[in-house]
Write an enzyme that holds these catalytic residues in place. Structure first.
Site, short mmCIF file in Angstrom:
data_model
loop_
_atom_site.label_atom_id
_atom_site.label_comp_id
_atom_site.label_asym_id
_atom_site.label_seq_id
_atom_site.Cartn_x
_atom_site.Cartn_y
_atom_site.Cartn_z
N HIS A 1 4.92 -32.66 -11.91
CA HIS A 1 3.88 -31.69 -12.13
C HIS A 1 2.61 -32.30 -13.09
CE1 HIS A 1 6.90 -28.56 -10.71
NE2 HIS A 1 6.68 -29.21 -9.76
N PHE B 1 9.33 -20.90 -18.15
CA PHE B 1 8.28 -19.83 -17.43
C PHE B 1 8.83 -18.61 -17.12
CE2 PHE B 1 4.89 -22.85 -15.32
CZ PHE B 1 4.51 -23.35 -16.64
#
Ligand code: CNA
Length: 370
Positions: free
Chosen positions: A136, A45
């Site tokens: 997650h 990310f």
């Protein structure tokens, strides 16, 4: 900090290799993040320039993280599904780092893997389901965001392949369906909370490919006992690893790092063989990629033809209207019947059938290979 980036030894020369070889590490906890999948082709990310957010920032999203924001998803699920099409499991080969975790499991040394990744590459490498905590969430399961009813995997696969948004099959619900990836604004999986206590029972902690900047995951290494060695294999420092006497820093690429560790442990040959065994699947993936690029080539050809046709039709329309205006200029001259009758109809037909202007949207400029 005195870290030695080339050998798996800590600042105080703690010999983690000896520790493992002597059988003192029998309950190894592995904590992973996006950095273990970058060499598979999935961007992390936050790496500047190449990270997902850096790319998404060029989109018309109100903010890059919106693609994983549940309230934004409710309003506009399409960006997520375009991204899901790209990230969906089956397109990427697990890295040798994923196979290192598998090897730990095969040797009966893996206590638990806590991963922040959603790409399921640990599963694909053969790490058993009961050893994995997907902190997650992941693409492994999917459900309705309203009534929470599970959605069939085959339908999800089809929807993602077609870049369509799937809706709940439960009568009178029709809510949006999404993979059970934890979005901003959603709770972490119960499995994550349930397994947190395992950290205190671990006898070795290996942290790989994570910036340890997302909480509460970021605090997991601190849940290990003070005396428990913690190894960080990452391109950069992360969290407080390096601050404890038995911490070991291997500031390197994950794949290079696990190879060094495996070499020191005498496991390299075994590891390489295991990784090699994933190659038949790669052939299938290459085939899929080839099919994708053939589709893309066909798409490009269609685009070219459409543009050519568009240009030709434009010329033809301009030509027709020039002729028509020339004819109407001289009102005394009767319009030739064939041209009047035929061309006008023909022109309208041409107008109707002329290609519509290309609409913008999608993530094509972010992932040009989609
Ligand atoms: P991050 O914050 O992007 O950090 C990645 C870390 O890995 C950074 O410290 C990099 O320096 C390091 N890194 C990158 N490439 C390598 C490499 N080849 N070798 C060694 N280190 C490398 O990502 P985190 O995982 O820490 O952040 C957690 C987020 C990222 C979670 O919410 C995930 O869901 C999310 N994520 C997952 C994926 C995936 O599933 N593959 C991809 C992108 C983001």
């Amino acid at each position: 900090m005195g870290q030695d980036p080339s050998t798996p030894q800590g600042a105080n020369k703690f010999d983690v290799t000896k520790f493992i070889k002597e059988g003192k590490a029998r309950r190894i906890v592995v904590l992973t993040g996006a950095g273990i999948s970058t060499s598979a082709g999935i961007p992390d990310f936050r790496s500047p320039g190449t990270g997902l957010y850096a790319n998404l920032a060029r989109l018309n999203l109100p903010y890059a993280e919106a693609v994983f924001d549940i309230s934004y998803f409710r309003r506009n699920p399409l960006p997520f599904y375009t991204l899901a099409h790209e990230l969906y499991p089956g397109k990427y080969r697990p890295t040798i780092t994923h196979y290192f975790i598998r090897l730990l499991s095969d040797k009966g040394l893996l206590f638990k893997l806590f991963t922040q990744n959603i790409d399921c590459l640990e599963r694909e490498a053969g790490v058993p389901d009961h050893k994995i905590v997907e902190a997650h969430g992941s693409f492994a399961r999917q459900s309705c965001i309203d009534c929470k009813t599970a959605f069939p995997e085959d339908l999800m696969k089809k929807a993602i392949q077609r870049k369509e948004v799937p809706y709940c099959k439960t009568l009178q619900c029709n809510g949006l369906v999404k993979p059970e990836i934890v979005f901003f604004g959603e709770q972490l999986p119960a499995e994550f909370i349930k397994n947190l206590s395992l950290l205190a029972d671990a006898d070795l902690c290996i942290v790989m490919g994570t910036s340890l900047s997302v909480h509460p995951f970021a605090s997991l290494p601190s849940l290990c006992s003070m005396s428990v060695p913690r190894i960080l294999i990452n391109l950069e420092l992360a969290g407080d690893i390096g601050s404890r006497p038995n911490d070991v820093l291997l500031l390197d690429d994950c794949d290079a790092g696990v190879r060094k560790l495996a070499t020191a442990l005498g496991w390299l040959e075994e590891l390489e063989a295991l990784w090699e065994s994933s190659k038949p699947k790669v052939k299938e993936m290459d085939q899929k990629k080839k099919m994708r690029s053939e589709d893309e080539e066909l798409g490009a050809k269609v685009d070219d033809l459409t543009r050519e046709l568009d240009a030709t039709l434009k010329i033809s329309n301009e030509h027709t209207s020039r002729v028509r205006s020339q004819l109407t200029k001289d009102s005394n001259i009767e319009k030739p019947k064939s041209l009047h009758d035929g061309s006008e109809d023909e022109s309208r037909k041409v107008q109707d059938e002329s290609p519509q202007p290309e609409t913008s949207g999608g993530l094509k400029h972010v992932f040009p290979h989609i």
